[in-house]
Design a protein around this motif. Structure first.
Motif, PDB file in Angstrom:
ATOM      1  N   GLY A 113       0.342  -1.400  -0.079  1.00  0.00           N
ATOM      2  CA  GLY A 113      -0.152   0.211   0.388  1.00  0.00           C
ATOM      3  C   GLY A 113       1.166   1.022   0.032  1.00  0.00           C
ATOM      4  O   GLY A 113       1.981   1.273   1.033  1.00  0.00           O
ATOM      5  N   MET A 118      -2.255   2.729   1.924  1.00  0.00           N
ATOM      6  CA  MET A 118      -1.443   2.515   3.783  1.00  0.00           C
ATOM      7  C   MET A 118      -2.727   3.037   4.214  1.00  0.00           C
ATOM      8  O   MET A 118      -3.081   2.258   5.455  1.00  0.00           O
ATOM      9  CB  MET A 118       0.690   3.324   4.038  1.00  0.00           C
ATOM     10  CG  MET A 118       0.042   2.586   5.628  1.00  0.00           C
ATOM     11  SD  MET A 118       1.339   4.025   5.748  1.00  0.00           S
ATOM     12  CE  MET A 118       0.000   5.111   6.969  1.00  0.00           C
ATOM     13  N   GLN A 119      -3.764   3.894   4.343  1.00  0.00           N
ATOM     14  CA  GLN A 119      -4.763   4.045   4.542  1.00  0.00           C
ATOM     15  C   GLN A 119      -5.590   3.800   4.896  1.00  0.00           C
ATOM     16  O   GLN A 119      -6.100   3.412   5.595  1.00  0.00           O
ATOM     17  CB  GLN A 119      -4.916   6.115   4.409  1.00  0.00           C
ATOM     18  CG  GLN A 119      -3.316   7.080   5.112  1.00  0.00           C
ATOM     19  CD  GLN A 119      -3.914   8.609   3.706  1.00  0.00           C
ATOM     20  OE1 GLN A 119      -5.181   8.803   3.243  1.00  0.00           O
ATOM     21  NE2 GLN A 119      -3.125   9.435   4.503  1.00  0.00           N
ATOM     22  N   MET A 121      -5.225   0.495   4.213  1.00  0.00           N
ATOM     23  CA  MET A 121      -5.445  -0.696   5.211  1.00  0.00           C
ATOM     24  C   MET A 121      -5.641  -0.242   6.365  1.00  0.00           C
ATOM     25  O   MET A 121      -6.337  -1.038   7.399  1.00  0.00           O
ATOM     26  CB  MET A 121      -3.712  -1.091   5.049  1.00  0.00           C
ATOM     27  CG  MET A 121      -2.897  -1.149   3.470  1.00  0.00           C
ATOM     28  SD  MET A 121      -1.502  -1.618   3.240  1.00  0.00           S
ATOM     29  CE  MET A 121      -1.084  -2.452   4.424  1.00  0.00           C
ATOM     30  N   ASN A 122      -5.291   0.767   6.800  1.00  0.00           N
ATOM     31  CA  ASN A 122      -5.460   0.890   8.465  1.00  0.00           C
ATOM     32  C   ASN A 122      -7.216   1.310   8.883  1.00  0.00           C
ATOM     33  O   ASN A 122      -7.781   0.811   9.031  1.00  0.00           O
ATOM     34  CB  ASN A 122      -5.247   2.405   8.868  1.00  0.00           C
ATOM     35  CG  ASN A 122      -4.903   2.812  10.547  1.00  0.00           C
ATOM     36  OD1 ASN A 122      -4.614   1.756  11.040  1.00  0.00           O
ATOM     37  ND2 ASN A 122      -5.635   3.820  10.885  1.00  0.00           N
ATOM     38  N   ALA A 200       4.867   3.744   7.965  1.00  0.00           N
ATOM     39  CA  ALA A 200       4.557   2.776   7.714  1.00  0.00           C
ATOM     40  C   ALA A 200       3.650   1.523   8.152  1.00  0.00           C
ATOM     41  O   ALA A 200       3.806   1.679  10.218  1.00  0.00           O
ATOM     42  CB  ALA A 200       5.640   1.373   7.598  1.00  0.00           C
ATOM     43  N   LEU A 201       3.194   0.366   8.106  1.00  0.00           N
ATOM     44  CA  LEU A 201       1.722  -0.692   9.124  1.00  0.00           C
ATOM     45  C   LEU A 201       2.302  -1.973   7.834  1.00  0.00           C
ATOM     46  O   LEU A 201       2.803  -1.966   6.697  1.00  0.00           O
ATOM     47  CB  LEU A 201       0.642   0.020   8.430  1.00  0.00           C
ATOM     48  CG  LEU A 201       0.653   1.272   8.715  1.00  0.00           C
ATOM     49  CD1 LEU A 201      -1.958   1.341   8.613  1.00  0.00           C
ATOM     50  CD2 LEU A 201       0.170   1.294  10.625  1.00  0.00           C
ATOM     51  N   GLU A 202       2.045  -3.182   9.080  1.00  0.00           N
ATOM     52  CA  GLU A 202       2.142  -4.062   8.864  1.00  0.00           C
ATOM     53  C   GLU A 202       1.270  -5.062   9.527  1.00  0.00           C
ATOM     54  O   GLU A 202       0.577  -4.287  10.133  1.00  0.00           O
ATOM     55  CB  GLU A 202       4.064  -4.540   8.402  1.00  0.00           C
ATOM     56  CG  GLU A 202       4.564  -4.553   9.826  1.00  0.00           C
ATOM     57  CD  GLU A 202       5.861  -4.710   9.337  1.00  0.00           C
ATOM     58  OE1 GLU A 202       6.153  -5.753   9.761  1.00  0.00           O
ATOM     59  OE2 GLU A 202       6.504  -4.082   8.971  1.00  0.00           O
ATOM     60  N   GLY A 212       2.070  -1.553   4.238  1.00  0.00           N
ATOM     61  CA  GLY A 212       2.056  -0.259   3.188  1.00  0.00           C
ATOM     62  C   GLY A 212       3.094   1.054   3.511  1.00  0.00           C
ATOM     63  O   GLY A 212       3.262   0.995   4.728  1.00  0.00           O
ATOM     64  N   VAL A 213       2.782   1.857   3.393  1.00  0.00           N
ATOM     65  CA  VAL A 213       4.311   2.493   3.683  1.00  0.00           C
ATOM     66  C   VAL A 213       3.446   4.167   3.352  1.00  0.00           C
ATOM     67  O   VAL A 213       2.339   4.177   1.887  1.00  0.00           O
ATOM     68  CB  VAL A 213       5.583   2.882   2.595  1.00  0.00           C
ATOM     69  CG1 VAL A 213       6.252   2.061   3.777  1.00  0.00           C
ATOM     70  CG2 VAL A 213       5.519   3.167   1.272  1.00  0.00           C
ATOM     71  N   GLN A 214       3.443   4.866   3.801  1.00  0.00           N
ATOM     72  CA  GLN A 214       3.107   6.394   3.858  1.00  0.00           C
ATOM     73  C   GLN A 214       3.751   7.197   2.680  1.00  0.00           C
ATOM     74  O   GLN A 214       2.615   8.306   1.952  1.00  0.00           O
ATOM     75  CB  GLN A 214       2.595   7.291   5.530  1.00  0.00           C
ATOM     76  CG  GLN A 214       2.552   8.722   4.663  1.00  0.00           C
ATOM     77  CD  GLN A 214       0.731   8.956   4.486  1.00  0.00           C
ATOM     78  OE1 GLN A 214      -0.013   7.980   5.247  1.00  0.00           O
ATOM     79  NE2 GLN A 214      -0.071   8.949   3.919  1.00  0.00           N
TER      80      GLN A 214
END
Length: 235
Positions: A113, A118-119, A121-122, A200-202, A212-214
């Motif tokens: 993402g 990424m957003q 995904m959240n 970043a999220l995972e 996911g990276v912003q």
């Protein structure tokens, strides 16, 4: 030679102008996304918004997925009214990409993402967004010039998938005015900006590649994230 994995990339759905007189609704995407996937060894295919019911069949034909950046998500998706500085929602795109994401997770398709991605995904995981980041961080450094990318430092966290790929703090290309607020269920933060913005999220404990990276890796020369996606898609 190994077959190139087929990487689907989502697109905008907006009014566009080109040529001598064309001015019409179009599915468009900056060329940098496809070029980045191609340089990383993948074959890029664009995924314009479609009926959510087709998402499962679409995902079955892909080896990997990129949720591209772009329009602000509809804040109604996370239970908020629209901020005065938020962009107009594009419900067709929101519905399509949420369906693609759900199927990619269900079918364990590798995915990346980017920014809006990424957003998404959240929000899909039940999280919320800051609709105008300067209200929280007090500056415009994440989006200082409209229509142009800037750079700022991000710090990946050790013991995360992102920390393995990017073990040192690094400068990244930024252009966003929204960000993660409440973290979605099952997600972990894997990088922060210096001002504390989630970068970043995972997914906690998930074996399949899903990150996911912003920021926007596609507009810089560093291929590590996209190569990791392509490698996972080939495997």
């Amino acid at each position: 030679m190994d077959a190139q994995p087929l990487i689907g990339i989502t697109t905008y759905l907006t009014r566009a102008r080109w040529g001598v007189a064309w001015d019409t609704r179009a599915a468009v995407l900056p060329a940098a996304y496809a070029e980045h996937v191609q340089r990383a060894g993948g074959m890029a295919v664009l995924l314009p918004p479609d009926a959510p019911a087709t998402a499962a069949a679409t995902v079955r034909r892909l080896d990997g997925l990129v949720l591209a950046g772009g329009d602000d998500l509809d804040p109604a998706l996370y239970g908020q009214e629209r901020h005065p500085r938020a962009g107009a929602p594009v419900p067709e795109r929101d519905r399509w990409e949420l369906a693609l994401l759900a199927e990619a997770l269900r079918q364990e398709l590798p995915l990346l993402g980017v920014c809006r991605g990424m957003q998404l995904m959240n929000v899909h995981a039940g999280g919320t967004l800051v609709q105008h980041l300067p209200d929280v961080v007090g500056h415009e450094d994440h989006n200082p010039v409209a229509g142009a990318f800037s750079d700022h430092l991000v710090k990946p966290l050790p013991s995360t998938r992102l920390g393995e790929l990017l073990p040192e703090p690094c400068d990244v290309a930024t252009h966003h005015h929204q960000g993660v607020d409440r973290l979605g269920e099952g997600l972990v933060v894997s990088a922060y900006a210096e001002d504390g913005t989630v970068e970043a999220l995972e997914y906690e404990g998930r074996a399949a590649f899903a990150l996911g990276v912003q920021w926007h890796p596609e507009v810089r020369s560093d291929l590590r994230l996209t190569r990791a996606l392509v490698t996972a898609s080939r495997d």
